[in-house]
Design a protein around this motif. Structure first.
Motif, mmCIF file in Angstrom:
data_model
loop_
_atom_site.group_PDB
_atom_site.id
_atom_site.type_symbol
_atom_site.label_atom_id
_atom_site.label_comp_id
_atom_site.label_asym_id
_atom_site.label_seq_id
_atom_site.Cartn_x
_atom_site.Cartn_y
_atom_site.Cartn_z
ATOM 1 N N ASP A 127 0.847 -1.199 0.000
ATOM 2 C CA ASP A 127 0.000 0.000 0.000
ATOM 3 C C ASP A 127 0.885 1.252 0.000
ATOM 4 O O ASP A 127 0.577 2.237 -0.672
ATOM 5 C CB ASP A 127 -0.922 0.009 1.227
ATOM 6 C CG ASP A 127 -2.179 -0.831 0.999
ATOM 7 O OD1 ASP A 127 -2.434 -1.198 -0.163
ATOM 8 O OD2 ASP A 127 -2.888 -1.121 1.976
ATOM 9 N N ARG A 130 2.031 1.950 -3.365
ATOM 10 C CA ARG A 130 0.954 2.528 -4.193
ATOM 11 C C ARG A 130 0.760 4.011 -3.865
ATOM 12 O O ARG A 130 0.513 4.822 -4.758
ATOM 13 C CB ARG A 130 -0.346 1.752 -3.981
ATOM 14 C CG ARG A 130 -0.252 0.319 -4.501
ATOM 15 C CD ARG A 130 -1.393 -0.544 -4.004
ATOM 16 N NE ARG A 130 -2.656 -0.201 -4.586
ATOM 17 C CZ ARG A 130 -3.841 -0.498 -4.040
ATOM 18 N NH1 ARG A 130 -3.896 -1.130 -2.887
ATOM 19 N NH2 ARG A 130 -4.956 -0.158 -4.633
ATOM 20 N N THR A 131 0.882 4.369 -2.584
ATOM 21 C CA THR A 131 0.726 5.784 -2.237
ATOM 22 C C THR A 131 1.890 6.618 -2.786
ATOM 23 O O THR A 131 1.762 7.821 -2.953
ATOM 24 C CB THR A 131 0.637 6.027 -0.708
ATOM 25 O OG1 THR A 131 1.883 5.652 -0.124
ATOM 26 C CG2 THR A 131 -0.486 5.255 -0.074
ATOM 27 N N LEU A 132 3.012 5.952 -3.044
ATOM 28 C CA LEU A 132 4.161 6.673 -3.593
ATOM 29 C C LEU A 132 4.114 6.672 -5.129
ATOM 30 O O LEU A 132 5.131 6.866 -5.800
ATOM 31 C CB LEU A 132 5.461 6.046 -3.101
ATOM 32 C CG LEU A 132 5.690 6.161 -1.586
ATOM 33 C CD1 LEU A 132 6.851 5.293 -1.129
ATOM 34 C CD2 LEU A 132 5.928 7.603 -1.163
ATOM 35 N N ALA A 133 2.915 6.440 -5.650
ATOM 36 C CA ALA A 133 2.663 6.483 -7.102
ATOM 37 C C ALA A 133 3.498 5.473 -7.874
ATOM 38 O O ALA A 133 3.908 5.714 -9.005
ATOM 39 C CB ALA A 133 2.858 7.896 -7.646
ATOM 40 N N ALA A 134 3.789 4.335 -7.230
ATOM 41 C CA ALA A 134 4.521 3.260 -7.916
ATOM 42 C C ALA A 134 3.581 2.071 -8.082
ATOM 43 O O ALA A 134 2.944 1.670 -7.109
ATOM 44 C CB ALA A 134 5.750 2.863 -7.106
ATOM 45 N N HIS A 135 3.496 1.542 -9.287
ATOM 46 C CA HIS A 135 2.613 0.399 -9.521
ATOM 47 C C HIS A 135 3.316 -0.872 -9.042
ATOM 48 O O HIS A 135 4.447 -1.140 -9.454
ATOM 49 C CB HIS A 135 2.304 0.308 -11.027
ATOM 50 C CG HIS A 135 1.089 -0.499 -11.331
ATOM 51 N ND1 HIS A 135 0.997 -1.838 -11.041
ATOM 52 C CD2 HIS A 135 -0.101 -0.158 -11.889
ATOM 53 C CE1 HIS A 135 -0.192 -2.279 -11.414
ATOM 54 N NE2 HIS A 135 -0.875 -1.276 -11.921
ATOM 55 N N ILE B 48 -7.537 8.000 -0.853
ATOM 56 C CA ILE B 48 -6.370 7.945 -1.751
ATOM 57 C C ILE B 48 -6.514 6.820 -2.782
ATOM 58 O O ILE B 48 -5.590 6.549 -3.555
ATOM 59 C CB ILE B 48 -5.071 7.800 -0.909
ATOM 60 C CG1 ILE B 48 -3.818 7.991 -1.751
ATOM 61 C CG2 ILE B 48 -5.023 6.520 -0.115
ATOM 62 C CD1 ILE B 48 -2.526 8.049 -0.989
ATOM 63 N N GLY B 49 -7.670 6.166 -2.782
ATOM 64 C CA GLY B 49 -7.924 5.119 -3.778
ATOM 65 C C GLY B 49 -7.260 3.794 -3.488
ATOM 66 O O GLY B 49 -7.142 2.955 -4.377
ATOM 67 N N LEU B 50 -6.804 3.577 -2.249
ATOM 68 C CA LEU B 50 -6.243 2.263 -1.910
ATOM 69 C C LEU B 50 -7.362 1.236 -1.786
ATOM 70 O O LEU B 50 -7.147 0.042 -1.947
ATOM 71 C CB LEU B 50 -5.455 2.322 -0.592
ATOM 72 C CG LEU B 50 -4.139 3.081 -0.621
ATOM 73 C CD1 LEU B 50 -3.489 3.088 0.756
ATOM 74 C CD2 LEU B 50 -3.175 2.478 -1.632
ATOM 75 N N LEU B 74 -2.357 6.429 -10.189
ATOM 76 C CA LEU B 74 -0.972 6.802 -9.866
ATOM 77 C C LEU B 74 -0.779 8.308 -10.026
ATOM 78 O O LEU B 74 -0.085 8.943 -9.243
ATOM 79 C CB LEU B 74 0.020 6.053 -10.759
ATOM 80 C CG LEU B 74 0.034 4.518 -10.646
ATOM 81 C CD1 LEU B 74 1.101 3.932 -11.561
ATOM 82 C CD2 LEU B 74 0.289 4.070 -9.209
ATOM 83 N N ARG B 77 -2.386 10.077 -7.133
ATOM 84 C CA ARG B 77 -1.660 9.836 -5.868
ATOM 85 C C ARG B 77 -0.395 10.676 -5.737
ATOM 86 O O ARG B 77 0.165 10.759 -4.650
ATOM 87 C CB ARG B 77 -1.324 8.349 -5.749
ATOM 88 C CG ARG B 77 -2.541 7.505 -5.465
ATOM 89 C CD ARG B 77 -2.152 6.090 -5.102
ATOM 90 N NE ARG B 77 -3.312 5.234 -5.050
ATOM 91 C CZ ARG B 77 -3.405 4.050 -5.642
ATOM 92 N NH1 ARG B 77 -2.372 3.570 -6.311
ATOM 93 N NH2 ARG B 77 -4.506 3.339 -5.556
ATOM 94 N N ARG B 78 0.063 11.274 -6.843
ATOM 95 C CA ARG B 78 1.249 12.148 -6.732
ATOM 96 C C ARG B 78 0.942 13.359 -5.863
ATOM 97 O O ARG B 78 1.848 14.023 -5.381
ATOM 98 C CB ARG B 78 1.718 12.590 -8.121
ATOM 99 C CG ARG B 78 2.250 11.425 -8.928
ATOM 100 C CD ARG B 78 3.219 11.815 -10.017
ATOM 101 N NE ARG B 78 3.754 10.596 -10.616
ATOM 102 C CZ ARG B 78 3.300 10.045 -11.741
ATOM 103 N NH1 ARG B 78 2.342 10.633 -12.400
ATOM 104 N NH2 ARG B 78 3.823 8.933 -12.210
ATOM 105 N N MET B 82 1.525 9.696 2.510
ATOM 106 C CA MET B 82 0.768 9.002 3.563
ATOM 107 C C MET B 82 1.713 8.381 4.580
ATOM 108 O O MET B 82 2.691 7.725 4.220
ATOM 109 C CB MET B 82 -0.120 7.923 2.947
ATOM 110 C CG MET B 82 -0.981 7.212 3.978
ATOM 111 S SD MET B 82 -2.322 6.288 3.194
ATOM 112 C CE MET B 82 -3.066 5.525 4.628
#
Lengths: 259, 247
Positions: A127, A130-135, B48-50, B74, B77-78, B82
């Motif tokens: 998670d 994902r929050t760090l904009a990495a897939h 945040i869409g998680l 993505l 989320r930039r 968090m």
């Protein structure tokens, strides 16, 4: 309620199959969005390729020696001792080499991948990614997938070569087969398609190990127990898939090369 | 900036969110309070869409993020950083690599500039010079501060905090609260935290929303909520487990 249970299991199986296929497609499609990280790829290549050698070499050697001894004992009865090398060579190249190397990789590499990704999942590291904009597929799955695609054929080739050499040593030094006949028959009956079959299989098995192990890790739930369960499931699912797909690949590739 | 409308979420037969609606404006410092297991962290992950809601809408700057796939998210989320409850540091990477993860991944800046920004973020959380340590070598409070540095190093517009003081001793918790406050004041971010720590809520927020039985029960300025005589809010804020006869 057995019908309901069967229905539930079947639905779960189909769902998982669909999700695993989706992960495979996402991994392949990932190249359009993000160039794979060389650093991560090389790290995985070292872990999967370099560190798996001892396991794969031991498996190849043991299998080659046993296959040689068993084949010799049967062929000796009909005075076909010198055909032993051919049987071992074809068996190792097209069947035992790729399958056993893949099963060993499933145990050593697949289990480790699932446990690592599963732990990341339950500790919210995925998670966080994902929050760090990495897939997660680009970052975690693709380097492992590519490293397994690169390593599996090489490790299989290594296993096959070691198996054939060790069978030759057993045949010549312990069982008394003439070295020249052993080698001549082996090279006469082993065709390039036998070797190619093994290498193609190893490529497919590498992809199966990577995708199944990563899928089980990424979908892991719960705490330590969940990680343990996911790891066991990954090894079981990947191993059974390898054995089943091997049969169909054998049929398909033999038709392709020999028809 | 963030609009949540009628969001519902169930896990199996358990309905956790039962039609949550709320608005968060740019630059606010909001805390969502509520009982443990009441769905606060679930709600935060929807922002945040998680997690995707079963029904309802979450809009960020007017964009409906519930309709987006993982790749489209993505980009959204930039805007976010968090801090997770247990920090969620990547345990195979050093502190330096954790904090610089996004910067190095984006590859937009020189290594010197990345290095400067990592040092700046670690200075801000009062942990200079620990870049070479592994997460396993850090205490709980230090891990959270590194997690905070990782969340702010790329200057997000919104910072989410999931139970930022849980599991910390009172001094470490106060330290984290001060840092959250400082981040909000100096970086001018929108700060959204979930917590059941009332001392923390008082320090880090200027508005409180209370989640109760899967819905926003009440909202208002921090002092107003903390001094409310409403029985549900009063019991929660003062940690009273059963209704008192005097109420």
């Amino acid at each position: 309620m057995p019908v309901q249970l069967i229905h539930q299991r079947f639905r779960s199986f189909i769902t998982q199959l669909g999700e695993i296929s989706q992960l495979l497609m996402e991994s392949i499609g990932s190249f359009r969005h993000q160039r794979p990280s060389w650093k991560d790829f090389l790290y995985q290549l070292q872990f999967i390729g370099v560190k798996s050698q001892s396991v794969v070499i031991t498996t190849g050697a043991a299998t080659g020696m046993v296959l040689c001894a068993q084949t010799f004992l049967q062929f000796h009865k009909v005075k076909m001792d010198t055909a032993t090398g051919a049987v071992v060579s074809i068996g190792m190249s097209s069947e035992l080499g790729p399958v056993l190397a893949a099963l060993m990789l499933t145990g050593r590499v697949g289990a480790s991948m699932t446990a690592e990704l599963g732990t990341m999942k339950v500790t919210e590291q995925i998670d966080a990614l994902r929050t760090l904009a990495a897939h997660p597929v680009d970052t975690l799955v693709v380097p492992r997938f590519l490293a397994l695609l690169a390593s599996a054929p090489l490790l299989t080739a290594e296993s096959v070569v070691v198996g054939i050499v060790s069978s030759w040593w057993v045949g010549v030094n312990l069982l008394g087969i003439d070295s020249a006949y052993y080698l001549v028959n082996m090279t006469r009956y082993t065709d390039p398609p036998d070797v190619l079959t093994g290498l193609i299989k190893s490529l497919v098995f590498g992809a199966i190990i990577a995708v199944v192990s990563c899928y089980k890790g990424l979908t892991c739930q719960g705490g330590a127990e969940g990680v343990g369960k996911a790891t066991t499931e990954a090894v079981v699912v990947a191993s059974i898939s390898i054995l089943i797909i091997n049969f169909f690949l054998t049929l398909f590739l033999s038709r392709l090369f020999y028809s | 900036m963030i609009e949540v409308r009628d969001v519902t979420k169930s896990f199996g037969t358990q309905q956790v969110l039962r039609g949550v609606s709320l608005d968060i404006r740019r630059g606010e410092a909001v805390v969502i309070i509520g009982r443990s297991g009441g769905g606060k962290s679930i709600l935060l992950k929807h922002l945040i869409g998680l997690l995707q809601p079963d029904s309802g809408v979450v809009r960020v700057d007017g964009e409906d993020i519930t309709a987006m796939n993982e790749r489209s998210l993505l980009r959204v989320r930039r805007k976010y950083g968090m801090l997770f409850q247990m920090a969620a540091l990547f345990d195979s990477l050093t502190v330096d690599e954790n904090v610089g993860f996004v910067l190095r991944r984006q590859g937009l800046e020189s290594e010197t500039e990345i290095r400067r920004r990592i040092d700046e973020a670690l200075d801000m959380v009062e942990l200079p010079g620990i870049g070479n340590k592994m997460p396993s070598e850090l205490s709980g409070g230090m891990r959270k501060r590194v997690g905070l540095a990782r969340a702010i190093v790329y200057r997000p517009e919104i910072v989410l905090y999931d139970e930022p003081t849980t599991g910390l001793d009172p001094i470490a918790a106060d330290n984290i609260d001060r840092l959250i406050r400082r981040v909000w004041e100096t970086l001018h971010v929108t700060s959204i935290a979930v917590t059941h720590d009332m001392k923390s809520a008082r320090t880090i927020s200027n508005r409180i929303l209370m989640l109760h039985e899967g819905q926003i029960y009440s909202e208002g300025p921090t002092s107003e909520i903390l001094e409310s005589r409403d029985p549900v809010i009063y019991r929660f804020v003062n940690g009273i487990s059963t209704p008192q006869k005097s109420e």
